[in-house]
Design an enzyme around this catalytic site. Structure first.
Site, PDB file in Angstrom:
ATOM      1  N   CYS A  99      44.926 -17.926  -7.674  1.00  0.00           N
ATOM      2  CA  CYS A  99      45.699 -18.096  -7.019  1.00  0.00           C
ATOM      3  C   CYS A  99      47.173 -17.452  -7.699  1.00  0.00           C
ATOM      4  O   CYS A  99      47.590 -16.494  -7.182  1.00  0.00           O
ATOM      5  CB  CYS A  99      46.157 -19.260  -6.538  1.00  0.00           C
ATOM      6  SG  CYS A  99      44.941 -20.025  -5.561  1.00  0.00           S
TER       7      CYS A  99
ATOM      8  N   HIS B 107      50.044 -14.342  -6.977  1.00  0.00           N
ATOM      9  CA  HIS B 107      51.398 -15.050  -6.603  1.00  0.00           C
ATOM     10  C   HIS B 107      52.135 -15.543  -7.591  1.00  0.00           C
ATOM     11  O   HIS B 107      53.305 -16.127  -7.570  1.00  0.00           O
ATOM     12  CB  HIS B 107      51.115 -16.240  -5.614  1.00  0.00           C
ATOM     13  CG  HIS B 107      50.380 -16.036  -4.319  1.00  0.00           C
ATOM     14  ND1 HIS B 107      50.949 -15.311  -3.309  1.00  0.00           N
ATOM     15  CD2 HIS B 107      49.094 -16.142  -3.928  1.00  0.00           C
ATOM     16  CE1 HIS B 107      50.379 -14.813  -2.551  1.00  0.00           C
ATOM     17  NE2 HIS B 107      49.139 -15.497  -2.878  1.00  0.00           N
TER      18      HIS B 107
ATOM     19  N   ARG C  57      44.985 -20.681   5.218  1.00  0.00           N
ATOM     20  CA  ARG C  57      45.245 -19.666   4.189  1.00  0.00           C
ATOM     21  C   ARG C  57      44.671 -19.637   2.773  1.00  0.00           C
ATOM     22  O   ARG C  57      44.283 -18.656   2.420  1.00  0.00           O
ATOM     23  CB  ARG C  57      46.962 -19.618   3.905  1.00  0.00           C
ATOM     24  CG  ARG C  57      47.416 -18.141   3.200  1.00  0.00           C
ATOM     25  CD  ARG C  57      46.843 -17.030   3.908  1.00  0.00           C
ATOM     26  NE  ARG C  57      47.416 -15.691   3.310  1.00  0.00           N
ATOM     27  CZ  ARG C  57      46.522 -14.616   3.430  1.00  0.00           C
ATOM     28  NH1 ARG C  57      45.281 -14.595   4.014  1.00  0.00           N
ATOM     29  NH2 ARG C  57      46.819 -13.766   2.623  1.00  0.00           N
TER      30      ARG C  57
ATOM     31  N   CYS D  63      42.332 -16.704   1.362  1.00  0.00           N
ATOM     32  CA  CYS D  63      42.321 -15.928   0.051  1.00  0.00           C
ATOM     33  C   CYS D  63      41.183 -16.224  -0.925  1.00  0.00           C
ATOM     34  O   CYS D  63      40.939 -15.372  -1.379  1.00  0.00           O
ATOM     35  CB  CYS D  63      43.606 -16.732  -0.553  1.00  0.00           C
ATOM     36  SG  CYS D  63      45.245 -16.337   0.028  1.00  0.00           S
TER      37      CYS D  63
END
Length: 281
Positions: A196, A200, A238, A242
């Site tokens: 992740c 991000h 979500r 991902c």
């Protein structure tokens, strides 16, 4: 072309002194949050941290202007209205959601996910809604069902608009759950070997194909979102998307792994205002 994009993202990670992201192992949630903010503000000194509640729009004034115009007349109002009707419709026993939730369900969403000591685990707002339903003789909703749990939480979270995120991590069991969520956030997975944080944290503000990548700080306060107009997407939906994009098999929505990930992820946005039900591409 896809290979070039992947190599660009991986290059953005190389050489950074944050192999596990901008936070350190076993730091406090607040120091994790502050370290993350320092990382972003160092990289993008002209972007105000309070604007990160708008996700990738914080990096693109033109896109933010388009967003503002769309939000004047949201194309998803009918779904919010459907959620309002669900919220206000009494259960078979005559009680309502407001009767079994703290403060009648108002200005509480920013406290979730929270660690429930009695249950010994993290509970999300969805879990609390289902607990309310079951306690009043109703069947639990599927946590990924946009037409039931999605629309209901879309309306309910709007009752907390403006509330500052306030995720508490207190005690050894809560800390262990938080650390497990942090591990999920920073662990590379899937055939593409992404975490992740790869997108991000390290690559927030850069482009993946034609879209800017959003920062993790500010993420958790604006779900559900409506993508492309009226396609309702919940936060753990979500996450699943991902994971699948990097060719990893996701844990089920509502699982301990997913709830702990949401716990850590949400704590990064502590102190930032909630704004449920927003448009995203």
């Amino acid at each position: 072309m896809k290979q070039k994009i992947i190599m660009k993202l991986l290059t953005g990670v190389a050489g950074l002194g944050i192999a596990l992201g901008a936070v350190s192992a076993h730091a406090s949630p607040e120091s994790d949050r502050q370290d993350m903010i320092k990382y972003y503000t160092s990289k993008y000194p002209n972007v105000k941290i309070e604007d990160y509640v708008f996700g990738a729009l914080a990096f693109d004034a033109d896109s933010k202007s388009q967003y503002d115009a769309i939000m004047e007349f949201p194309p998803f109002d009918s779904q919010i209205e459907a959620g309002r009707k669900m919220w206000e419709t009494p259960f078979k026993n005559g009680k309502t959601y407001a009767s079994c939730l703290p403060s009648g369900g108002k200005m509480i969403a920013g406290n979730y996910p929270m660690f429930d000591e009695a249950k010994g685990k993290v509970v999300t707002l969805n879990d609390t809604i289902n607990d309310c339903r079951v306690a009043n003789g109703e069947e639990a909703y599927k946590v990924t069902d946009a037409k039931t749990m999605g629309q209901l939480t879309a309306y309910m979270r709007s009752l907390s608009d403006g509330m500052l995120m306030n995720i508490k991590v207190e005690g050894p069991k809560a800390t262990a759950a938080y650390e497990d969520g942090k591990k999920s956030f920073f662990t590379r997975k899937g055939q593409l070997n992404f975490a992740c944080s790869t997108c991000h944290v390290q690559n927030a503000g850069t482009r993946l194909r034609s879209e800017l990548i959003s920062p993790a700080v500010g993420h958790a306060g604006h779900w559900p979102v409506f993508r492309g107009g009226d396609n309702l997407v919940m936060l753990q939906n979500r996450y699943e998307g991902c994971f699948k994009s990097v060719r990893a098999v996701p844990a089920p929505a509502g699982s301990v792994t997913m709830n702990n990930l949401e716990y850590f992820h949400s704590a990064l946005s502590n102190g930032m205002p909630m704004k449920a039900n927003v448009f995203r591409k």
